[in-house]
Scaffold this motif. Structure first.
Motif, PDB file in Angstrom:
ATOM      1  N   VAL A 460       0.832  -1.205   0.000  1.00 22.49           N
ATOM      2  CA  VAL A 460       0.000   0.000   0.000  1.00 22.49           C
ATOM      3  C   VAL A 460       0.868   1.258   0.000  1.00 22.49           C
ATOM      4  O   VAL A 460       2.058   1.215   0.339  1.00 22.49           O
ATOM      5  CB  VAL A 460      -0.941   0.021   1.228  1.00 22.49           C
ATOM      6  N   ASP A 461       0.246   2.360  -0.383  1.00 18.63           N
ATOM      7  CA  ASP A 461       0.911   3.665  -0.333  1.00 18.63           C
ATOM      8  C   ASP A 461       0.810   4.173   1.104  1.00 18.63           C
ATOM      9  O   ASP A 461      -0.079   4.954   1.443  1.00 18.63           O
ATOM     10  CB  ASP A 461       0.230   4.626  -1.314  1.00 18.63           C
ATOM     11  N   ASN A 463       0.610   5.990   4.212  1.00 17.48           N
ATOM     12  CA  ASN A 463       0.514   7.401   4.629  1.00 17.48           C
ATOM     13  C   ASN A 463       0.887   8.352   3.487  1.00 17.48           C
ATOM     14  O   ASN A 463       1.402   9.453   3.729  1.00 17.48           O
ATOM     15  CB  ASN A 463       1.411   7.660   5.847  1.00 17.48           C
ATOM     16  N   HIS A 464       0.628   7.906   2.246  1.00 15.05           N
ATOM     17  CA  HIS A 464       0.910   8.693   1.040  1.00 15.05           C
ATOM     18  C   HIS A 464       2.400   9.021   0.882  1.00 15.05           C
ATOM     19  O   HIS A 464       2.755   9.951   0.148  1.00 15.05           O
ATOM     20  CB  HIS A 464       0.104  10.001   1.038  1.00 15.05           C
ATOM     21  N   ARG A 465       3.252   8.250   1.529  1.00 15.24           N
ATOM     22  CA  ARG A 465       4.690   8.497   1.446  1.00 15.24           C
ATOM     23  C   ARG A 465       5.384   7.567   0.457  1.00 15.24           C
ATOM     24  O   ARG A 465       6.445   7.899  -0.074  1.00 15.24           O
ATOM     25  CB  ARG A 465       5.336   8.315   2.831  1.00 15.24           C
ATOM     26  N   ARG A 466       4.809   6.401   0.211  1.00 13.90           N
ATOM     27  CA  ARG A 466       5.499   5.399  -0.599  1.00 13.90           C
ATOM     28  C   ARG A 466       5.417   5.726  -2.089  1.00 13.90           C
ATOM     29  O   ARG A 466       6.398   5.538  -2.827  1.00 13.90           O
ATOM     30  CB  ARG A 466       4.921   4.016  -0.296  1.00 13.90           C
ATOM     31  N   MET A 467       4.273   6.195  -2.548  1.00 13.76           N
ATOM     32  CA  MET A 467       4.087   6.440  -3.981  1.00 13.76           C
ATOM     33  C   MET A 467       5.097   7.448  -4.538  1.00 13.76           C
ATOM     34  O   MET A 467       5.716   7.182  -5.593  1.00 13.76           O
ATOM     35  CB  MET A 467       2.659   6.909  -4.256  1.00 13.76           C
ATOM     36  N   TYR A 507      -6.288   1.413   0.400  1.00 14.62           N
ATOM     37  CA  TYR A 507      -6.850   0.062   0.318  1.00 14.62           C
ATOM     38  C   TYR A 507      -7.463  -0.426   1.640  1.00 14.62           C
ATOM     39  O   TYR A 507      -7.742  -1.625   1.793  1.00 14.62           O
ATOM     40  CB  TYR A 507      -5.803  -0.957  -0.134  1.00 14.62           C
ATOM     41  N   ALA A 508      -7.706   0.490   2.576  1.00 19.34           N
ATOM     42  CA  ALA A 508      -8.309   0.069   3.848  1.00 19.34           C
ATOM     43  C   ALA A 508      -9.715  -0.484   3.633  1.00 19.34           C
ATOM     44  O   ALA A 508     -10.178  -1.350   4.388  1.00 19.34           O
ATOM     45  CB  ALA A 508      -8.349   1.239   4.826  1.00 19.34           C
TER      46      ALA A 508
END
Length: 564
Positions: A460-461, A463-467, A507-508
């Protein structure tokens, strides 16, 4: 010359799986019951009896007794429990080999009553039986009662004729004792105390044979004999799926298993094994209830703590990875009859039949895994030190694929040929790895792993940090990650942000879709509410620190407003 030993154990207890060990399951009264006499005796030159988790060691030592927490493979080797011929050599020139008796400051009678809580009436009944049926034994019985040493637990091996004499004596005495006693009206505690009368019979018999040649050897006492050494395979062609979980992750495991079972094929069988050390009975009952909906699946639990005996695993204190993560290195020992297994992290949701993943041909590879899409980008610039670390510590060049270890298809035989379990655990104990077991697998399996499509491990992305990190890396990996997100077969909630803490995270909705119909829905809602309360409390503590004047002032205002 041959030897056979009857191991009297509680139901569920294990014994070493060697030909000279025979099992007899005891009831609450232990050896002082009819259980021992219901088993046919093997045709051996020497016969023995081990009770209470005690065994005889063939290794010379100055110690009278060695205590072991678990009956584990290394202890069997260390103490020679599998060496029947060595035991026969020790028996040469004597009639009995036995554990050393335990010395006490009081007589056996006093110890039986005060420490083992045996009723004096039960001892008296035993005395009456012996005085009437075995008058020649009465003096030996009274002498045993006055002695300050006790064979408890019992671990002894006798020549066959002597053992048969003892067994005949014990069987008649115990049978007559039960005829005279109303055991059905006894409370459980009194029934359990009867097991301590058996050492009294053994000592009476030994005392009655003045010419008996007895040799004392070191005994090994295992305090937990119910932990199994391994799990047998369930069915031919079953898909073995292995998880590792602690109690904290039990609700996540429940949701993951629910998603897995929802996509199982009615034409396949699934052997689900959970490696755990602290799962509560509540969690286990919920997981069993979940699996009971699916007749093609079997659920088993295994506590591997005893397999880590003598092995050091040092976790990096700064990481968030639990000890259970390292259990994957023990799978070859735990499931020795499987050649290949599927290992899944429990913070995942599965959207396709895992049998398809398991059926992949590994060819000559040790394992199959998907790429970690974040690491290449970090090594390219987001974390300048990572590139050097991967080169010097992991022996990886810039273009070497780096696997994500949350989803693995493992060839157990090839993994063992690469390193023994002890060697894998030793590697896991080294403190130089940033990403712990994942780094170890990347280093040791370099060039020996099959690359899975990223749809089988779509992280998953977080906390919007991975993408943004993935986007800044190699375009080929970024494009594969974006494509996998369109039709994932397995979503992996890797990272610190979990859907049970952050229900609006990436994706929660998939997690909560399966959570609503799982046996853990109530607990997950409770965890969510508790998380909100703890978050609010955290803010309040920062605003009004404990012991501060501001906190004292706020409490006064609160009490005035609420009239408390």
């Amino acid at each position: 010359m041959s030897i056979s030993v009857i191991v009297l154990s509680d139901e569920g207890a294990i014994i070493p799986s060697y030909p000279h060990f025979c099992t007899a399951v005891a009831n609450d009264a232990g050896a002082f019951s009819q259980t021992l006499f219901e088993n046919a005796l093997p045709e051996s030159d020497f016969l023995g009896l081990f009770t209470g988790g005690a065994y005889l060691s063939v290794r010379p030592t100055q110690e009278h007794i060695i205590n072991e927490l678990f009956l584990h493979p290394q202890a069997i080797v260390n103490h020679g429990l599998d060496d029947a011929q060595a035991m026969i050599r020790i028996l040469d020139g004597c009639d009995v080999i036995s554990s050393y008796p335990t010395g006490h400051s009081h007589s056996m009678k006093q110890v039986l009553i005060s420490e083992f809580h045996v009723e004096s009436d039960d001892i008296q009944t035993l005395h009456l039986v012996i005085s009437e049926k075995f008058q020649m034994m009465e003096r030996s019985f009274l002498r045993a009662l006055d002695m300050s040493s006790i064979y408890e637990p019992i671990a002894m091996i006798m020549k066959r004729d002597k053992f048969l004499q003892f067994l005949n004596f014990a069987e008649q005495v115990i049978s007559d004792w039960y005829e005279r006693s109303t055991v059905t009206s006894f409370p459980l505690s009194r029934i359990q105390s009867l097991r301590f009368l058996f050492p009294l019979l053994y000592q009476t018999f030994i005392n009655s044979l003045p010419d008996i040649r007895i040799k004392h050897v070191t005994s090994v006492c295992f305090h937990n004999t119910k932990t199994r050494l391994f799990l047998p395979s369930w069915k031919n062609e079953a898909v073995p799926v292995v998880f590792a979980s602690n109690e904290r992750f039990a609700p996540a495991l429940g949701v993951c298993m629910h998603s897995l079972l929802a996509y199982t094929s009615s034409e396949r069988h699934y052997d689900i094994v959970v490696l755990e050390s602290d799962l509560s009975d509540d969690s286990k009952h919920r997981l069993h209830l979940l699996c009971s909906r699916y007749p093609m699946a079997q659920l088993r639990f295994f506590n591997p703590q005893h397999l880590l005996k003598g092995r050091r695993i040092q976790k990096n204190p700064t990481d968030h990875i639990s000890l259970e993560t390292y259990y994957r290195f023990l799978i070859a020992d735990i499931l020795p009859q499987y050649s290949k297994v599927l290992y899944l992290d429990c913070d995942t949701v599965i959207l396709d039949d895992v049998a398809k993943l398991f059926d992949l041909q590994l060819c000559n590879n040790v394992l199959a895994a998907a790429l970690d899409p974040e690491i290449p980008s970090m090594a390219m610039g987001a974390d300048p030190s990572l590139k050097e670390y991967m080169h010097t510590v992991l022996g990886m060049e810039q273009h070497d694929p780096y696997l994500q270890a949350g989803v693995l298809v493992i060839d157990l035989k090839r993994m063992q040929s690469l390193h023994s379990v002890d060697e894998w655990i030793a590697l896991a104990g080294e403190r130089r790895y940033r990403y712990n077991d994942q780094d170890i697998l990347n280093k040791e399996c370099k060039g020996k792993f099959l690359q899975l499509p990223m749809e089988w491990n779509t992280v998953v992305d977080c906390n919007h940090r991975r993408m943004p990190i993935i986007k800044a890396g190699p375009y080929e990996i970024y494009a594969a990650y974006i494509e996998a997100r369109k039709h994932p077969k397995l979503v992996h909630y890797a990272g610190f942000e979990k859907p049970w803490d952050a229900p609006f995270s990436d994706y929660a909705y998939l997690f909560w879709h399966f959570a609503r119909d799982s046996e853990f829905y109530d607990r997950l809602l409770g965890m969510l509410e508790l998380g909100k309360i703890e978050k609010k409390q955290g803010i309040l503590v920062r605003m009004f620190p404990r012991g501060s004047k501001r906190r004292t002032w706020a409490k006064r205002i609160f009490y005035r407003v609420t009239d408390n």
